[in-house]
Motif scaffolding. Structure first.
Motif, PDB file in Angstrom:
ATOM      1  N   GLU A 179       4.132  -1.496   5.285  1.00 53.17           N
ATOM      2  CA  GLU A 179       3.003  -0.577   5.435  1.00 53.17           C
ATOM      3  C   GLU A 179       1.926  -0.839   4.393  1.00 53.17           C
ATOM      4  OE1 GLU A 179       5.553   3.058   7.491  1.00 53.17           O
ATOM      5  OE2 GLU A 179       5.173   3.089   5.327  1.00 53.17           O
ATOM      6  N   ARG A 180       2.318  -1.277   3.203  1.00 52.89           N
ATOM      7  CA  ARG A 180       1.325  -1.684   2.204  1.00 52.89           C
ATOM      8  C   ARG A 180       0.476  -2.838   2.744  1.00 52.89           C
ATOM      9  NH1 ARG A 180       1.803  -0.402  -3.134  1.00 52.89           N
ATOM     10  NH2 ARG A 180       3.506   1.021  -3.696  1.00 52.89           N
ATOM     11  N   ALA A 181       1.144  -3.833   3.320  1.00 51.99           N
ATOM     12  CA  ALA A 181       0.423  -4.978   3.864  1.00 51.99           C
ATOM     13  C   ALA A 181      -0.455  -4.568   5.040  1.00 51.99           C
ATOM     14  CB  ALA A 181       1.414  -6.059   4.294  1.00 51.99           C
ATOM     15  N   TYR A 182       0.022  -3.629   5.843  1.00 53.10           N
ATOM     16  CA  TYR A 182      -0.739  -3.133   6.996  1.00 53.10           C
ATOM     17  C   TYR A 182      -2.031  -2.455   6.530  1.00 53.10           C
ATOM     18  CZ  TYR A 182      -1.570  -0.417  11.305  1.00 53.10           C
ATOM     19  OH  TYR A 182      -2.115   0.143  12.436  1.00 53.10           O
ATOM     20  N   LEU A 183      -1.932  -1.566   5.541  1.00 50.75           N
ATOM     21  CA  LEU A 183      -3.118  -0.875   5.039  1.00 50.75           C
ATOM     22  C   LEU A 183      -4.073  -1.843   4.341  1.00 50.75           C
ATOM     23  CD1 LEU A 183      -1.577   2.453   3.685  1.00 50.75           C
ATOM     24  CD2 LEU A 183      -3.068   2.169   5.670  1.00 50.75           C
ATOM     25  N   ALA A 184      -3.533  -2.785   3.581  1.00 46.05           N
ATOM     26  CA  ALA A 184      -4.392  -3.763   2.903  1.00 46.05           C
ATOM     27  C   ALA A 184      -5.130  -4.627   3.925  1.00 46.05           C
ATOM     28  CB  ALA A 184      -3.560  -4.637   1.971  1.00 46.05           C
ATOM     29  N   THR A 185      -4.448  -4.993   5.007  1.00 47.20           N
ATOM     30  CA  THR A 185      -5.083  -5.790   6.058  1.00 47.20           C
ATOM     31  C   THR A 185      -6.182  -4.987   6.748  1.00 47.20           C
ATOM     32  OG1 THR A 185      -3.057  -7.064   6.400  1.00 47.20           O
ATOM     33  CG2 THR A 185      -4.647  -7.061   8.202  1.00 47.20           C
ATOM     34  N   ALA A 186      -5.938  -3.685   6.958  1.00 44.18           N
ATOM     35  CA  ALA A 186      -6.956  -2.828   7.568  1.00 44.18           C
ATOM     36  C   ALA A 186      -8.182  -2.710   6.664  1.00 44.18           C
ATOM     37  CB  ALA A 186      -6.377  -1.447   7.864  1.00 44.18           C
ATOM     38  N   VAL A 187      -7.969  -2.524   5.375  1.00 46.47           N
ATOM     39  CA  VAL A 187      -9.090  -2.396   4.442  1.00 46.47           C
ATOM     40  C   VAL A 187      -9.839  -3.727   4.333  1.00 46.47           C
ATOM     41  CG1 VAL A 187      -9.659  -2.031   2.004  1.00 46.47           C
ATOM     42  CG2 VAL A 187      -8.122  -0.450   3.178  1.00 46.47           C
ATOM     43  N   ASN A 188      -9.109  -4.831   4.399  1.00 46.15           N
ATOM     44  CA  ASN A 188      -9.751  -6.141   4.409  1.00 46.15           C
ATOM     45  C   ASN A 188     -10.728  -6.244   5.582  1.00 46.15           C
ATOM     46  OD1 ASN A 188      -9.780  -9.253   3.934  1.00 46.15           O
ATOM     47  ND2 ASN A 188      -9.090  -9.047   6.056  1.00 46.15           N
ATOM     48  N   ALA A 189     -10.300  -5.830   6.774  1.00 42.80           N
ATOM     49  CA  ALA A 189     -11.172  -5.880   7.948  1.00 42.80           C
ATOM     50  C   ALA A 189     -12.312  -4.885   7.837  1.00 42.80           C
ATOM     51  CB  ALA A 189     -10.360  -5.608   9.214  1.00 42.80           C
ATOM     52  N   ARG A 190     -12.046  -3.725   7.255  1.00 42.55           N
ATOM     53  CA  ARG A 190     -13.095  -2.707   7.105  1.00 42.55           C
ATOM     54  C   ARG A 190     -14.264  -3.254   6.290  1.00 42.55           C
ATOM     55  NH1 ARG A 190     -16.879  -0.567   5.407  1.00 42.55           N
ATOM     56  NH2 ARG A 190     -17.243   1.472   4.464  1.00 42.55           N
ATOM     57  N   TYR A 191     -13.963  -4.137   5.313  1.00 44.22           N
ATOM     58  CA  TYR A 191     -15.024  -4.692   4.478  1.00 44.22           C
ATOM     59  C   TYR A 191     -15.452  -6.096   4.917  1.00 44.22           C
ATOM     60  CZ  TYR A 191     -15.080  -0.721   1.409  1.00 44.22           C
ATOM     61  OH  TYR A 191     -15.244   0.547   0.911  1.00 44.22           O
ATOM     62  N   GLY A 192     -15.113  -6.484   6.143  1.00 43.81           N
ATOM     63  CA  GLY A 192     -15.621  -7.735   6.679  1.00 43.81           C
ATOM     64  C   GLY A 192     -14.837  -8.963   6.309  1.00 43.81           C
ATOM     65  N   GLY A 193     -13.617  -8.791   5.784  1.00 40.74           N
ATOM     66  CA  GLY A 193     -12.796  -9.948   5.458  1.00 40.74           C
ATOM     67  C   GLY A 193     -12.321 -10.673   6.701  1.00 40.74           C
ATOM     68  N   SER A 194     -11.979 -11.920   6.547  1.00 38.76           N
ATOM     69  CA  SER A 194     -11.528 -12.719   7.686  1.00 38.76           C
ATOM     70  C   SER A 194     -10.138 -12.283   8.123  1.00 38.76           C
ATOM     71  CB  SER A 194     -11.502 -14.197   7.314  1.00 38.76           C
ATOM     72  OG  SER A 194     -10.428 -14.467   6.431  1.00 38.76           O
ATOM     73  N   ALA A 195      -9.741 -12.729   9.307  1.00 36.76           N
ATOM     74  CA  ALA A 195      -8.412 -12.383   9.824  1.00 36.76           C
ATOM     75  C   ALA A 195      -7.305 -12.929   8.934  1.00 36.76           C
ATOM     76  CB  ALA A 195      -8.259 -12.911  11.243  1.00 36.76           C
ATOM     77  N   ALA A 196      -7.598 -13.975   8.144  1.00 36.34           N
ATOM     78  CA  ALA A 196      -6.583 -14.571   7.273  1.00 36.34           C
ATOM     79  C   ALA A 196      -6.191 -13.650   6.122  1.00 36.34           C
ATOM     80  CB  ALA A 196      -7.077 -15.906   6.722  1.00 36.34           C
ATOM     81  N   THR A 197      -7.097 -12.774   5.680  1.00 37.91           N
ATOM     82  CA  THR A 197      -6.928 -11.895   4.512  1.00 37.91           C
ATOM     83  C   THR A 197      -6.877 -12.735   3.237  1.00 37.91           C
ATOM     84  OG1 THR A 197      -4.508 -11.758   4.228  1.00 37.91           O
ATOM     85  CG2 THR A 197      -5.510 -10.326   5.915  1.00 37.91           C
ATOM     86  N   PRO A 198      -7.064 -12.126   2.065  1.00 41.16           N
ATOM     87  CA  PRO A 198      -6.998 -12.900   0.816  1.00 41.16           C
ATOM     88  C   PRO A 198      -5.616 -13.467   0.504  1.00 41.16           C
ATOM     89  CG  PRO A 198      -8.253 -10.879   0.508  1.00 41.16           C
ATOM     90  CD  PRO A 198      -7.598 -10.774   1.849  1.00 41.16           C
ATOM     91  N   GLU A 199      -4.534 -12.925   1.112  1.00 37.36           N
ATOM     92  CA  GLU A 199      -3.176 -13.420   0.846  1.00 37.36           C
ATOM     93  C   GLU A 199      -2.447 -13.637   2.165  1.00 37.36           C
ATOM     94  OE1 GLU A 199      -0.819 -11.508  -2.153  1.00 37.36           O
ATOM     95  OE2 GLU A 199      -2.590 -10.765  -3.228  1.00 37.36           O
ATOM     96  N   PRO A 200      -2.799 -14.678   2.899  1.00 40.02           N
ATOM     97  CA  PRO A 200      -2.208 -14.868   4.227  1.00 40.02           C
ATOM     98  C   PRO A 200      -0.691 -15.036   4.211  1.00 40.02           C
ATOM     99  CG  PRO A 200      -3.494 -16.799   3.549  1.00 40.02           C
ATOM    100  CD  PRO A 200      -3.811 -15.700   2.591  1.00 40.02           C
ATOM    101  N   ALA A 201      -0.151 -15.707   3.203  1.00 44.00           N
ATOM    102  CA  ALA A 201       1.301 -15.921   3.156  1.00 44.00           C
ATOM    103  C   ALA A 201       2.039 -14.598   2.945  1.00 44.00           C
ATOM    104  CB  ALA A 201       1.650 -16.910   2.047  1.00 44.00           C
ATOM    105  N   THR A 202       1.494 -13.738   2.085  1.00 43.66           N
ATOM    106  CA  THR A 202       2.108 -12.427   1.843  1.00 43.66           C
ATOM    107  C   THR A 202       2.104 -11.596   3.106  1.00 43.66           C
ATOM    108  OG1 THR A 202       1.455 -12.435  -0.490  1.00 43.66           O
ATOM    109  CG2 THR A 202       1.932 -10.301   0.500  1.00 43.66           C
ATOM    110  N   VAL A 203       0.961 -11.528   3.765  1.00 49.77           N
ATOM    111  CA  VAL A 203       0.840 -10.717   4.974  1.00 49.77           C
ATOM    112  C   VAL A 203       1.740 -11.259   6.080  1.00 49.77           C
ATOM    113  CG1 VAL A 203      -0.755  -9.992   6.797  1.00 49.77           C
ATOM    114  CG2 VAL A 203      -1.468  -9.897   4.403  1.00 49.77           C
ATOM    115  N   ALA A 204       1.800 -12.585   6.222  1.00 46.00           N
ATOM    116  CA  ALA A 204       2.640 -13.189   7.260  1.00 46.00           C
ATOM    117  C   ALA A 204       4.118 -12.910   7.017  1.00 46.00           C
ATOM    118  CB  ALA A 204       2.389 -14.691   7.326  1.00 46.00           C
TER     119      ALA A 204
END
Length: 502
Positions: free
Chosen positions: A395-420
């Motif tokens: 859920e931490r990764a889910y919220l961080a990914t949502a906030v990344n998109a909210r601010y225009g971040g790419s689908a990869a996110t700043p930590e793609p390996a962590t999120v994956a």
């Protein structure tokens, strides 16, 4: 902090908690903002008060001296900080030692601190309350391992069941013949015989030794998020780690990064106790709780309404408010995106998805005061690693990914390996769609709740339909809205349908 926000989260206040355990003496200063609880100072001394208890029935002389030095310092900190309230509690070693009462009197005379000696039943209850404070939906058995004792207590439905105290701390298992894993396994199995009716699927592990075991398992498995609270291990992985640690010599353990000599001495005992619990209670998974007796004591002081607030929502409100500007934005956003969240495929479950969407809205203003060139990375990292309880690592990764998109971040996110590692593809897509929905609402309205109510977003017949109230189409449905709407529609697998007015 804005007055409206203060009324929502409560006036901040400081609480001090001093915990005199069998192995460590610790002081923690907490800042409370309603239900949001932040650790602002944390210091411990591994005094080993209970080191000689099994052999002599008395507190360790050296341990008492170290504890007294630490308590004098802690008393000075309390006097300097002047918190709204201070707890001083002692557990098994002071409770069981023949000279425990004399130690308390000496502490009072030399430091002014009045120690509350918890009974075994109270210690179990407060450990369980602490777990529920940080993991409200905990369902299973809490196991709090200290230097001298192990407390087991059931939790379910937000309530604390009956508990039991067992002499299974490392000091209680000390053997003058030295560490012998097989002999200790037999002793542990014998002391665990009365607890067969505590069988459960999930064990919530409390205590420094088990936190260290979890950190060992994180290192062995390459887990990308080094946060102990709500770190979950299946029973097989936990058992393998416990057996790995139990096989190590003390000199070998002392070479492990971040492991102190005193912790290396007691860790194999803790590993064998965990092994015994997994086998005796037929456990399926172990969930670590960084919250225990101290947080249980603190949680008990909250009024019923505050205590019933979800800690994740409370923490996200307080975290978002520090950088944010509008105290009313999150509620307006959550109401506006509700039809969109309902149209997304469930990724956890419907109730949990709705709560996480609410949490994401409370974080939507998080980047308002961050440097725009680094906003995406900074906001992502804060959400992923913030000391906010009530959320799993996924859920931490889910919220961080949502906030990344909210601010225009790419689908990869700043930590793609962590999120994956933490999220599956459906969860990653759901989080991104959630963030893009919040981005659309924020940019369409200029983050103004008053303007936002004049636009609507719905999903109908395979399309994301955006409409504005009469007279607001030119104001709200411009080119930027079209770009934001198109990005969200694509993420949801929909067409974009903008209807001017109506």
């Amino acid at each position: 902090m804005p007055e409206a926000l203060l009324s929502a989260i409560g006036s901040p206040r400081d609480i001090a908690a001093i915990d005199i355990g069998s192995n460590s003496v610790r002081m923690v200063l907490y800042r409370l903002e309603g239900r949001a609880i932040w650790t602002v100072f944390n210091e411990k001394v591994l005094a080993g008060l209970g080191r000689d208890l099994a052999a002599s029935g008395q507190l360790s002389v050296d341990g008492a001296a170290q504890a007294m030095t630490a308590l004098k310092r802690f008393a000075a900190v309390v006097d300097g900080v002047r918190p709204a309230h201070a707890f001083v509690a002692a557990t098994a070693a002071v409770r069981e030692a023949g000279d425990g009462g004399a130690f308390c009197e000496r502490v009072a005379a030399e430091t002014g601190l009045r120690i509350r000696v918890l009974t075994g039943e109270e210690e179990a209850r407060y450990a369980a309350l602490g777990v529920l404070a940080g993991i409200p939906h905990a369902d299973g058995v809490v196991a709090d391992l200290g230097g001298s004792s192990l407390e087991l207590v059931r939790v379910s439905g937000g309530t604390v069941g009956r508990g039991v105290t067992l002499p299974l701390g490392p000091f209680a298992l000390a053997d003058e013949k030295g560490f012998d894993a097989d002999r200790l396994r037999e002793a542990i199995a014998k002391r665990l015989k009365p607890v067969g009716d505590y069988k459960a699927d999930t064990l919530y592990a409390v205590g420094g030794a088990w936190r260290t075991l979890a950190q060992v398992q994180m290192q062995v498995s390459g887990h990308p998020l080094r946060i102990v609270h709500q770190y979950a291990m299946d029973a097989a992985d936990a058992l393998a780690t416990a057996r790995l640690v139990a096989r190590q010599s003390k000199p070998s353990l002392e070479k492990w990064p971040g492991l102190s000599k005193k912790r290396a001495e007691t860790l194999p005992h803790a590993a064998l106790v965990l092994e015994g619990l997994i086998e005796r209670l037929d456990l399926k998974r172990i969930v670590l709780s960084a919250w225990g007796v101290r947080e249980g004591l603190l949680f008990e002081t909250l009024d019923r309404e505050t205590a019933s607030t979800d800690p994740l929502l409370a923490g996200c409100s307080a975290l978002g408010a520090r950088q944010g500007i509008s105290p009313t934005l999150s509620g307006a956003l959550n109401g506006w995106i509700t039809p969109l969240v309902a149209a997304l495929p469930p990724v956890f479950d419907r109730d949990r998805d709705a709560l996480l969407a609410d949490a994401a809205c409370r974080l939507a203003d998080l980047g308002a005061r961050l440097h725009p060139d680094h906003r995406v990375e900074l906001a992502f990292d804060q959400v992923l690693r913030a000391p906010v309880p009530g959320q799993t690592h996924a859920e931490r990764a889910y919220l961080a990914t949502a906030v990344n998109a909210r601010y225009g971040g790419s689908a990869a996110t700043p930590e793609p390996a962590t999120v994956a590692r933490l999220l599956n593809e459906d969860q990653r897509q759901g989080a991104r769609a959630l963030g893009l929905a919040i981005r659309l609402a924020c940019d369409l309205s200029g983050r103004s709740p008053q303007l936002l109510v004049n636009a609507r977003a719905t999903v109908k017949d395979g399309a994301l339909v955006l409409t504005a109230s009469e007279g607001y189409a030119d104001v709200l449905l411009g080119e930027q809205t079209r770009r934001r709407g198109k990005a969200l529609a694509e993420a949801m697998g929909l067409k974009l349908d903008i209807r001017n007015g109506g």
